[in-house]
Design a protein around this motif. Sequence first.
Motif, PDB file in Angstrom:
ATOM      1  N   ALA A 240      39.474  24.421 -18.982  1.00  0.00           N
ATOM      2  CA  ALA A 240      40.109  24.023 -20.186  1.00  0.00           C
ATOM      3  C   ALA A 240      39.604  22.435 -20.676  1.00  0.00           C
ATOM      4  O   ALA A 240      39.319  21.775 -19.697  1.00  0.00           O
ATOM      5  CB  ALA A 240      41.712  24.012 -19.885  1.00  0.00           C
ATOM      6  N   VAL A 241      39.954  21.931 -21.590  1.00  0.00           N
ATOM      7  CA  VAL A 241      39.603  20.434 -21.868  1.00  0.00           C
ATOM      8  C   VAL A 241      41.085  19.754 -22.549  1.00  0.00           C
ATOM      9  O   VAL A 241      41.764  20.662 -23.325  1.00  0.00           O
ATOM     10  CB  VAL A 241      38.752  20.253 -22.802  1.00  0.00           C
ATOM     11  N   PRO A 242      41.325  18.741 -22.293  1.00  0.00           N
ATOM     12  CA  PRO A 242      42.561  18.150 -22.729  1.00  0.00           C
ATOM     13  C   PRO A 242      42.576  17.975 -24.234  1.00  0.00           C
ATOM     14  O   PRO A 242      41.550  17.402 -24.730  1.00  0.00           O
ATOM     15  CB  PRO A 242      42.879  16.757 -21.962  1.00  0.00           C
ATOM     16  N   ASN A 243      43.665  18.115 -25.123  1.00  0.00           N
ATOM     17  CA  ASN A 243      43.743  17.787 -26.490  1.00  0.00           C
ATOM     18  C   ASN A 243      44.137  16.406 -26.611  1.00  0.00           C
ATOM     19  O   ASN A 243      45.132  16.157 -27.024  1.00  0.00           O
ATOM     20  CB  ASN A 243      44.864  18.570 -26.992  1.00  0.00           C
ATOM     21  N   GLY A 244      43.098  15.604 -26.513  1.00  0.00           N
ATOM     22  CA  GLY A 244      43.229  14.014 -26.720  1.00  0.00           C
ATOM     23  C   GLY A 244      42.711  13.579 -27.790  1.00  0.00           C
ATOM     24  O   GLY A 244      42.762  12.205 -27.968  1.00  0.00           O
ATOM     25  N   GLU A 245      42.257  14.198 -28.784  1.00  0.00           N
ATOM     26  CA  GLU A 245      41.618  13.671 -29.836  1.00  0.00           C
ATOM     27  C   GLU A 245      42.254  12.775 -30.675  1.00  0.00           C
ATOM     28  O   GLU A 245      41.634  11.678 -31.099  1.00  0.00           O
ATOM     29  CB  GLU A 245      40.620  14.736 -30.581  1.00  0.00           C
ATOM     30  N   ILE A 246      43.626  13.082 -31.072  1.00  0.00           N
ATOM     31  CA  ILE A 246      44.251  12.382 -31.985  1.00  0.00           C
ATOM     32  C   ILE A 246      44.777  11.112 -31.257  1.00  0.00           C
ATOM     33  O   ILE A 246      44.916  10.049 -31.946  1.00  0.00           O
ATOM     34  CB  ILE A 246      45.532  12.933 -32.346  1.00  0.00           C
ATOM     35  N   ALA A 247      44.639  11.123 -29.917  1.00  0.00           N
ATOM     36  CA  ALA A 247      44.945   9.896 -28.993  1.00  0.00           C
ATOM     37  C   ALA A 247      43.744   8.702 -29.213  1.00  0.00           C
ATOM     38  O   ALA A 247      44.095   7.697 -29.284  1.00  0.00           O
ATOM     39  CB  ALA A 247      45.537  10.087 -27.731  1.00  0.00           C
ATOM     40  N   LEU A 252      44.158   4.659 -28.190  1.00  0.00           N
ATOM     41  CA  LEU A 252      44.733   4.779 -27.004  1.00  0.00           C
ATOM     42  C   LEU A 252      43.444   4.886 -26.072  1.00  0.00           C
ATOM     43  O   LEU A 252      42.406   5.506 -26.246  1.00  0.00           O
ATOM     44  CB  LEU A 252      45.629   5.940 -26.674  1.00  0.00           C
ATOM     45  N   VAL A 253      43.619   4.084 -24.709  1.00  0.00           N
ATOM     46  CA  VAL A 253      42.597   4.366 -23.811  1.00  0.00           C
ATOM     47  C   VAL A 253      42.637   5.717 -23.014  1.00  0.00           C
ATOM     48  O   VAL A 253      43.695   6.239 -22.773  1.00  0.00           O
ATOM     49  CB  VAL A 253      43.128   3.162 -22.675  1.00  0.00           C
ATOM     50  N   MET A 254      41.432   6.455 -23.030  1.00  0.00           N
ATOM     51  CA  MET A 254      41.331   7.633 -22.643  1.00  0.00           C
ATOM     52  C   MET A 254      40.673   7.523 -21.405  1.00  0.00           C
ATOM     53  O   MET A 254      39.630   6.818 -21.008  1.00  0.00           O
ATOM     54  CB  MET A 254      40.449   8.440 -23.584  1.00  0.00           C
ATOM     55  N   GLU A 255      40.729   8.535 -20.450  1.00  0.00           N
ATOM     56  CA  GLU A 255      40.371   8.617 -19.185  1.00  0.00           C
ATOM     57  C   GLU A 255      40.162   9.989 -18.611  1.00  0.00           C
ATOM     58  O   GLU A 255      41.429  10.414 -17.877  1.00  0.00           O
ATOM     59  CB  GLU A 255      40.531   7.664 -18.245  1.00  0.00           C
ATOM     60  N   ASN A 256      39.354  11.039 -19.145  1.00  0.00           N
ATOM     61  CA  ASN A 256      39.681  12.289 -18.643  1.00  0.00           C
ATOM     62  C   ASN A 256      40.992  12.760 -19.163  1.00  0.00           C
ATOM     63  O   ASN A 256      42.038  13.153 -18.307  1.00  0.00           O
ATOM     64  CB  ASN A 256      39.475  12.649 -17.177  1.00  0.00           C
ATOM     65  N   GLY A 257      41.327  12.667 -20.586  1.00  0.00           N
ATOM     66  CA  GLY A 257      42.794  12.665 -20.960  1.00  0.00           C
ATOM     67  C   GLY A 257      43.269  11.401 -21.451  1.00  0.00           C
ATOM     68  O   GLY A 257      42.379  10.484 -21.520  1.00  0.00           O
ATOM     69  N   ILE A 258      44.696  11.365 -21.695  1.00  0.00           N
ATOM     70  CA  ILE A 258      45.067  10.102 -22.127  1.00  0.00           C
ATOM     71  C   ILE A 258      45.650   9.379 -20.955  1.00  0.00           C
ATOM     72  O   ILE A 258      46.367   9.942 -20.011  1.00  0.00           O
ATOM     73  CB  ILE A 258      46.367  10.603 -22.995  1.00  0.00           C
ATOM     74  N   ARG A 259      45.199   8.255 -20.643  1.00  0.00           N
ATOM     75  CA  ARG A 259      45.560   7.089 -19.354  1.00  0.00           C
ATOM     76  C   ARG A 259      46.827   6.760 -19.634  1.00  0.00           C
ATOM     77  O   ARG A 259      47.215   6.084 -20.504  1.00  0.00           O
ATOM     78  CB  ARG A 259      44.381   6.175 -19.501  1.00  0.00           C
ATOM     79  N   VAL A 260      47.644   7.174 -18.600  1.00  0.00           N
ATOM     80  CA  VAL A 260      49.017   6.507 -18.660  1.00  0.00           C
ATOM     81  C   VAL A 260      49.495   5.730 -17.267  1.00  0.00           C
ATOM     82  O   VAL A 260      48.675   5.778 -16.334  1.00  0.00           O
ATOM     83  CB  VAL A 260      50.076   7.720 -18.824  1.00  0.00           C
ATOM     84  N   ASP A 261      50.542   4.999 -17.421  1.00  0.00           N
ATOM     85  CA  ASP A 261      50.949   4.436 -16.124  1.00  0.00           C
ATOM     86  C   ASP A 261      51.760   5.294 -15.137  1.00  0.00           C
ATOM     87  O   ASP A 261      52.215   6.291 -15.713  1.00  0.00           O
ATOM     88  CB  ASP A 261      51.232   2.795 -16.269  1.00  0.00           C
ATOM     89  N   GLU A 262      52.504   4.624 -14.138  1.00  0.00           N
ATOM     90  CA  GLU A 262      53.354   5.589 -13.371  1.00  0.00           C
ATOM     91  C   GLU A 262      54.641   5.813 -14.181  1.00  0.00           C
ATOM     92  O   GLU A 262      55.633   6.668 -13.804  1.00  0.00           O
ATOM     93  CB  GLU A 262      53.722   4.823 -11.994  1.00  0.00           C
ATOM     94  N   ALA A 263      54.713   5.064 -15.405  1.00  0.00           N
ATOM     95  CA  ALA A 263      56.173   5.500 -16.165  1.00  0.00           C
ATOM     96  C   ALA A 263      55.810   6.426 -17.543  1.00  0.00           C
ATOM     97  O   ALA A 263      56.531   6.454 -18.493  1.00  0.00           O
ATOM     98  CB  ALA A 263      56.655   4.173 -16.543  1.00  0.00           C
ATOM     99  N   THR A 264      54.639   6.853 -17.383  1.00  0.00           N
ATOM    100  CA  THR A 264      53.908   7.842 -18.518  1.00  0.00           C
ATOM    101  C   THR A 264      53.779   6.868 -19.636  1.00  0.00           C
ATOM    102  O   THR A 264      53.505   7.566 -20.828  1.00  0.00           O
ATOM    103  CB  THR A 264      54.970   8.852 -18.792  1.00  0.00           C
ATOM    104  N   ARG A 265      53.573   5.844 -19.681  1.00  0.00           N
ATOM    105  CA  ARG A 265      53.221   4.985 -20.858  1.00  0.00           C
ATOM    106  C   ARG A 265      51.744   4.625 -20.994  1.00  0.00           C
ATOM    107  O   ARG A 265      51.047   4.595 -20.186  1.00  0.00           O
ATOM    108  CB  ARG A 265      54.046   3.384 -20.679  1.00  0.00           C
ATOM    109  N   THR A 266      51.474   4.943 -22.325  1.00  0.00           N
ATOM    110  CA  THR A 266      50.160   4.815 -22.552  1.00  0.00           C
ATOM    111  C   THR A 266      49.729   3.307 -22.975  1.00  0.00           C
ATOM    112  O   THR A 266      50.495   2.474 -22.548  1.00  0.00           O
ATOM    113  CB  THR A 266      49.742   5.650 -23.974  1.00  0.00           C
ATOM    114  N   ASN A 279      46.704  11.426 -17.598  1.00  0.00           N
ATOM    115  CA  ASN A 279      46.084  10.988 -16.536  1.00  0.00           C
ATOM    116  C   ASN A 279      46.646  10.006 -16.053  1.00  0.00           C
ATOM    117  O   ASN A 279      46.891   8.877 -16.478  1.00  0.00           O
ATOM    118  CB  ASN A 279      44.499  10.689 -16.948  1.00  0.00           C
ATOM    119  N   PHE A 280      47.318  10.279 -14.675  1.00  0.00           N
ATOM    120  CA  PHE A 280      48.155   9.233 -14.244  1.00  0.00           C
ATOM    121  C   PHE A 280      47.717   8.883 -12.677  1.00  0.00           C
ATOM    122  O   PHE A 280      46.902   9.434 -12.032  1.00  0.00           O
ATOM    123  CB  PHE A 280      49.546   9.707 -14.143  1.00  0.00           C
TER     124      PHE A 280
END
Length: 392
Positions: A240-247, A252-266, A279-280
């Motif tokens: 499967a591949v992540p659905n991150g195109e609209i992000a 938004l910063v991407m890194e094998n998906g949407i890059r988030v911090d430990e609080a799920t913030r992009t 991606n956390f």
Amino acid sequence: MSAPLVIIGAGQAAAQAVTSLKAEGYGKPIIVIGDEPYLPYQRPPLSKAYLGGEMTEDRLELKAPAFYAEAGAEMRLSTRVARIFPVGKEVELSDGARLTYDALLIATGTRARALPVPGAELPGVFSIRSIDDVKHFRAAAQPGARLVIIGGGYIGLETAAKAKTLGLDVTVVEGAPRLLARVACTTISDFARLLHEGHGVTILTGTGVARILGTDGVTGVELADGRVLPADLVLSAVGAVPNGEIAADAGLVMENGIRVDEATRTSVPDIYAAGDVANFPSKLYGRRVRLESVQNAIDQAKAAAKAISGGAVAYDPVPWFWSDQYDVKLQIAGLLDGHDRTECEGDVAAGRFCVRYFAGDRLAAVASVNDPKSHMLARKSLATPPPIPVPG
């Protein structure tokens, strides 16, 4: 009325986010947007109980329809978000309508990886990622039909097991030298091969697929070594591949998906991401991680709800997964990539054992076959080691 929280995606993470927001006392409106016509539903049973007919469609639903209204969530189904405008805090729907948001949670999950061979678009080639996928596949899966499954991972093997119960003639083709090559050691791989061959499944490893044959529908699969397998239907199970195109389009910063911090913030204020697409940072494993699992969808959605509600969050779970094949339950705690040795305990021949994976002296993961006690002990053990700093 204040601007709503908009959740893009109507899967497991979205349902859990609504549940947790209600528990957190979140008072703003919530709008959940999903491109399927169904309320959030369980996906693991799709290749297991639902495919086999043991589970009906209504039992797949995670929550009753009335729950969402009671939680203050408006469900907009069969609707797709086309664009995100972070500066104006708006999303544009596929029909051109725009919604202003106070906060945005992206929970778009993953989609089946495209099969990169000629003939992949022929009628009779399927993937299993949704209710409709299973409906279409099951309609074609008549007893005696010849099914070729491309991919010897969990989805491919789970489908092979159910297809045998439906009376199909099943062949699994895996390009790697063994089944489950990316996600299991040779002990588990060899056990899985013997399990499936014992139920009459043909297993072919170490060979790729050159093309799918047919004109108006599938007639066969040509392998990379020139062999041709007759086939009435083909299942693509190549990941499967992540659905991150609209992000990505929104900056938004991407890194094998949407890059988030430990609080799920992009990387963009007031935009969060959770579930398979996120991606956390994992201090447990000293690196960034993107997980495709129910555990992560639920737990990360809980973290996102708390963060959106203003709470302090430090998401760093012990990952765990499971797979049901025939009468075998395989449970995995932790992440095994990077291990350098294994220890096996139990009776492999009897189908009740566990494999512990180590990176040096550190326990990295445990795979348990029909051994729930070792699985639960592993989850507790993996939660206790000292954290590893995450680079970057």
